[in-house]
Design an enzyme around this catalytic site. Sequence first.
Site, short mmCIF file in Angstrom:
data_model
loop_
_atom_site.label_atom_id
_atom_site.label_comp_id
_atom_site.label_asym_id
_atom_site.label_seq_id
_atom_site.Cartn_x
_atom_site.Cartn_y
_atom_site.Cartn_z
N GLU A 89 37.12 28.67 -104.80
CA GLU A 89 36.36 29.54 -103.86
C GLU A 89 35.19 28.82 -103.23
O GLU A 89 35.12 29.06 -101.89
CB GLU A 89 35.77 30.41 -104.81
CG GLU A 89 36.50 31.62 -105.37
CD GLU A 89 35.81 32.73 -106.07
OE1 GLU A 89 36.23 33.89 -105.99
OE2 GLU A 89 34.86 32.27 -106.89
N LYS A 125 36.13 29.32 -109.39
CA LYS A 125 35.23 28.88 -108.86
C LYS A 125 35.13 27.75 -107.95
O LYS A 125 34.72 27.62 -106.88
CB LYS A 125 34.09 28.71 -109.85
CG LYS A 125 33.27 29.70 -110.80
CD LYS A 125 32.59 30.77 -110.11
CE LYS A 125 33.38 32.13 -109.48
NZ LYS A 125 33.82 33.09 -110.13
N HIS A 184 54.86 22.39 -119.73
CA HIS A 184 55.79 23.00 -118.95
C HIS A 184 56.13 23.05 -117.55
O HIS A 184 56.38 24.02 -116.92
CB HIS A 184 56.09 24.62 -119.36
CG HIS A 184 56.32 24.80 -121.01
ND1 HIS A 184 57.63 24.53 -121.61
CD2 HIS A 184 55.41 24.60 -121.93
CE1 HIS A 184 57.44 24.64 -122.83
NE2 HIS A 184 56.22 24.68 -123.31
N TRP A 219 35.42 40.79 -91.71
CA TRP A 219 36.27 40.25 -92.56
C TRP A 219 37.41 40.29 -92.10
O TRP A 219 37.91 41.50 -92.18
CB TRP A 219 36.10 40.53 -94.07
CG TRP A 219 36.78 39.39 -95.10
CD1 TRP A 219 36.29 38.40 -95.45
CD2 TRP A 219 38.12 39.59 -95.39
NE1 TRP A 219 37.39 37.59 -96.13
CE2 TRP A 219 38.34 38.69 -96.41
CE3 TRP A 219 38.93 40.72 -95.56
CZ2 TRP A 219 39.55 38.48 -96.94
CZ3 TRP A 219 40.18 40.49 -95.97
CH2 TRP A 219 40.45 39.57 -96.77
N CYS A 253 34.43 43.90 -94.58
CA CYS A 253 33.45 44.35 -93.42
C CYS A 253 32.12 45.30 -93.82
O CYS A 253 32.22 46.08 -94.81
CB CYS A 253 33.96 45.04 -92.24
SG CYS A 253 35.65 44.29 -91.59
N ARG A 255 29.62 41.03 -97.28
CA ARG A 255 30.96 41.68 -97.12
C ARG A 255 31.99 41.16 -96.00
O ARG A 255 33.11 41.79 -95.85
CB ARG A 255 30.73 43.16 -96.86
CG ARG A 255 29.98 44.01 -97.57
CD ARG A 255 29.60 45.27 -97.42
NE ARG A 255 31.00 46.30 -97.15
CZ ARG A 255 31.33 47.08 -98.15
NH1 ARG A 255 30.72 46.64 -99.27
NH2 ARG A 255 32.55 47.67 -98.10
N GLU A 301 38.75 30.80 -114.90
CA GLU A 301 37.76 31.05 -114.29
C GLU A 301 37.03 29.88 -113.63
O GLU A 301 36.50 29.80 -112.49
CB GLU A 301 36.70 31.85 -115.19
CG GLU A 301 35.09 32.12 -114.54
CD GLU A 301 35.26 33.15 -113.45
OE1 GLU A 301 36.31 33.53 -113.16
OE2 GLU A 301 34.37 33.11 -112.72
N LYS A 310 32.50 39.38 -100.39
CA LYS A 310 31.87 39.45 -101.73
C LYS A 310 32.90 40.53 -102.54
O LYS A 310 33.25 40.45 -103.71
CB LYS A 310 30.31 39.88 -101.73
CG LYS A 310 29.82 40.20 -103.06
CD LYS A 310 29.72 38.87 -103.99
CE LYS A 310 29.23 39.30 -105.42
NZ LYS A 310 29.40 38.15 -106.24
N ASN A 338 35.44 49.73 -91.04
CA ASN A 338 35.76 49.10 -92.27
C ASN A 338 37.08 49.49 -92.96
O ASN A 338 37.20 50.87 -93.29
CB ASN A 338 34.63 49.10 -93.10
CG ASN A 338 34.83 48.65 -94.58
OD1 ASN A 338 35.54 47.78 -94.75
ND2 ASN A 338 33.76 49.02 -95.45
N GLY A 339 38.11 48.76 -93.42
CA GLY A 339 39.14 49.18 -93.96
C GLY A 339 40.50 48.66 -93.25
O GLY A 339 40.44 47.85 -92.29
#
Lengths: 611, 611
Positions: free
Chosen positions: A491, A488, A507, A73, A2, A27, A484, A606, A99-100
Amino acid sequence: MCGIVAYVGHREACPIIIKGLKRLEYRGYDSAGIALMNGDLNVYKKKGKVADLEAFISDKDVHGNIGMGHTRWATHGEPNDVNAHPHYSSSRNIAIIHNGIIENYAALKTLLISKGHTFQSETDSEVFINLIEDIRINNNCTLVEAVRLALHEVVGAYAIVVLSKDDPNQLVAARKGSPLVLGIGKGEYFLASDATPIIEYTNEVVYLKDYELAVIKDGELDIRSKEDIKQTPYIQHLELTLDSIEKGGYEHFMLKEIFEQPRSIMDSMRGRMIVESNHLMMGGIREFENKFANAERILIVACGTSWHAGLVAEYLIEDFARIPVEVEYASEFRYRNPIVRERDIVIAISQSGETADTLAAIELAKSKGATIFGICNVVGSSIARATDAGAYTHAGPEIGVASTKAFTAQVTVLTLISMIIGSKRGTLETSKLHQLMAELENIPAKVEQALALDEQIKRIAAQYQDATNFIYLGRGYNYPVALEGALKLKEISYIHAEGYPAAEMKHGPIALIDEQMPVVVIATKDSSYEKIVSNIQEVRARKGKVIAVVTEGDTTIPTMADHVIEVPETSEHLAPLLSVIPLQLLSYHIAVMRGCNVDQPRNLAKSVTVE
Amino acid sequence: MCGIVAYVGHREACPIIIKGLKRLEYRGYDSAGIALMNGDLNVYKKKGKVADLEAFISDKDVHGNIGMGHTRWATHGEPNDVNAHPHYSSSRNIAIIHNGIIENYAALKTLLISKGHTFQSETDSEVFINLIEDIRINNNCTLVEAVRLALHEVVGAYAIVVLSKDDPNQLVAARKGSPLVLGIGKGEYFLASDATPIIEYTNEVVYLKDYELAVIKDGELDIRSKEDIKQTPYIQHLELTLDSIEKGGYEHFMLKEIFEQPRSIMDSMRGRMIVESNHLMMGGIREFENKFANAERILIVACGTSWHAGLVAEYLIEDFARIPVEVEYASEFRYRNPIVRERDIVIAISQSGETADTLAAIELAKSKGATIFGICNVVGSSIARATDAGAYTHAGPEIGVASTKAFTAQVTVLTLISMIIGSKRGTLETSKLHQLMAELENIPAKVEQALALDEQIKRIAAQYQDATNFIYLGRGYNYPVALEGALKLKEISYIHAEGYPAAEMKHGPIALIDEQMPVVVIATKDSSYEKIVSNIQEVRARKGKVIAVVTEGDTTIPTMADHVIEVPETSEHLAPLLSVIPLQLLSYHIAVMRGCNVDQPRNLAKSVTVE
């Protein structure tokens, strides 16, 4: 997550808040809302982007010189109008942006309901504002006092701003765990989750500390500690420029950032390595060189893409400095009573410097006496301030939610650090060191060459844009690159992609391979080249489609793979800096072709400032 | 991979070879073939299972007292008739069966083509047999001599048997890196990848060593070292019984093995822990207790499911014994110049004890002076023989390719080991140790309770059988369980499932979540319970379907999750032994409903004896 913005002063608050929220959309962008004091305490909020909110308020009266806004968010409750911030208390006399995450919200909510409070939303934030109201009424105290007492009751993380109908010229703000910056203008004040909504108006900022409570009333700022002791604010002068946070002609921030990498990698080395004079030095590490050289063990804590950079660093440090390295997910590290000793060094990696789990991991490691070294991109961020020493990556602001230039900058800085420690310990021969330095200096030009593959990669992307799954394989230094590359794609294109060390494929994951499955194999010339050629054969034997990233001039793999992407030759220790480039471009083009919102992929934000 | 069988003696060779190949199908089942000497050297081979080969030869003349057979797991060249073994040489005078990979096959092939040899298949094995033929002709030597010389030319791993038209009573066999057991009957000899094709006829076996060459000619056995020195074979007496390798009334081996877990976990503890007398002791570890207690670091090397057991062990050992643990993919470990010091202990975990990468990792660690401790299930396997000390898991033969009871047995043994070291070091309080022992003793009964959920899980499976993707989340001790649950589903149902530490979801994978995505969350009551409840909220906010594994009596999560599976309460350190059970059953039922071949999933093989 947020983003929050608030303003009080002589200008119109609404345009400042809306513009600020747009800067903070990295955010979160599930919903947005604004509260303004103009006669009454008015709240307007809407599911969707800040632009949707803007359209929604276009016919409303939004005049006023004090207000606050929020871009969300979602954590508790799905993204919709009701769950959007700001939230009123039951009486609608006060409102909050938050925010939190409040962890004990369920228990508090039950209590407040029993006392007659009613709730519109599913959010923990609405519980917070009702708690404040309940305290104010029961204790018959001021809003500021009620906020202070409420902070003692909540467990979790927060940055909040509270507005009250009864105090129309007052902003009350507090933080713990989530960031909050206070901008000081001429007769006006700004509050925001980072400095970007502020710098247009003032360069003078104060980073609020955990547990601090700030009250701006009638043009006066008052900051108090947890114990209600008046604090003298430490005012910093910021150098951030506006044009560094704009798109610069590219269609998306992500593409701009991918193409910035020759420069951002160079910037990450600048002043730290001069090949002609064999000079290798990093300000942040200088006084810690001995500690590093004598470290018993190096622990790396990080999340997401930074965790991948940490894996590359594990290989580098163990190779060059022969110190055992353990790479941990910050979230796992902090909850499992980890072994951290005084001679251990903990390296924390985070682009934003605000990643909640990484910050908490740092605090834990600190409490056990370890030396903490931070690597982050955002100057003045929480992690930069919480560590004993550190190095900035100097990649410049990264706005695209999917990290690209921050990753290569992290790897560059970590390469320099491992070379410095290796050299100090004598485990990296001088001749090899100089060879590596020369090779590293060539990397930006070689990244430029890799970027020239854009058109070819676009054609490959066109063929696989409808794939539902992808597998990425690599060995050694290219194993983190496989992870990575998969992240990408996941996402930004919402294709289920998974990275694996190539040998692990047998495996289990090989069961997924059939003629529908594209398999990206990073197979540049290195010590395990022959082995990965065997893995390509195994994929082909199951009719999987092979997209291989190889070293320029390879003649073997082109006879086996469906597509071959050639990157310039380099030392295998530096391979990730080159081999990741085509994977970034591949994800980008596939996502664009699928019509995805590349810079703001769904569900993501982000910097992950909740746990 | 691949399974090989050969016979020479007074009986019909074909039925013995076919039966043996069926026992070895866990090693691969892409194609099968047989070579028999009856007047001529005849080869019959077919894509598919051994049963397909059996049908194919039903109208052929397959009499004869000497022959060899092969069941393939494809490495070079896709699974088809031509690539099936045995392979003739160009002249069709000699033929080979081969298990392993010849790494320099491409160069050898080019050379042989230039000398006039022709090739039918894409395999490295056909190169091998032509190399032998080429040497025999050029050197004008015996077949045995030609094989010996050829072994000096090939790079890689192999177990081979060679038949020649000119020596109709002779079997030539050799191994390096791949297993080969020689059975000695009365006037008859057997060769096989493991003892199961042999035990019906004889208990007397010789495990061939790397680089040994065995020749059976006219009823005589001759074993030679690499240097051509005659070896005295070390004959062992096996205790394996036939009914331990049959299905016992269950529809699949995998289901049988899942339901065997109360017993197999008990067997893994038997004689090692007696709660009444507070007795805790492990034969394999006794003389190494001091080494363990003084270890600077413990490195765990493994692949696949065993690697997941290693992750559980990392948490256990660090918690109980406070010794830093690093878990490595064996394949990555061996190729990256890892740091291994004399005071380090390396624990290698492998069900089969034949995993090629794990074996190679052991050899590397050995060469660096570390003490190597092996944990495997198959008695007398290569890893058991290559380690300084070790403990068997005593889970009994595991035939289903997807490992289940071997995993819980590994975790049980590793729990015992970490308790022993913790107690020895004084880092695990006696009262806590005794509590854990009592709790561990209760685990088999609680696993039984968890197995009783079978019908409920079947109903959940029915709802998600058509899902294309799955995500599995866990924290702490349940994080490796999330990885293992995802791997099971991937292996047998070919659904792309991925496991993640729950907090990492927000760093990317959450982008995949929409109303189509089933998310399995392992959320038993432990120290991170509140955090994972937040993660469930985040998944719900994106409309993902939540299947939660919780502790019996949980009242919070049932209000949020779409499906709740309750497992009995236990210590959080032992949680993986219970929480993995529903995940095994879920994968099993989904795979059965999708019509997949549960015991022999496509592309896979039971033990990965190639790199």
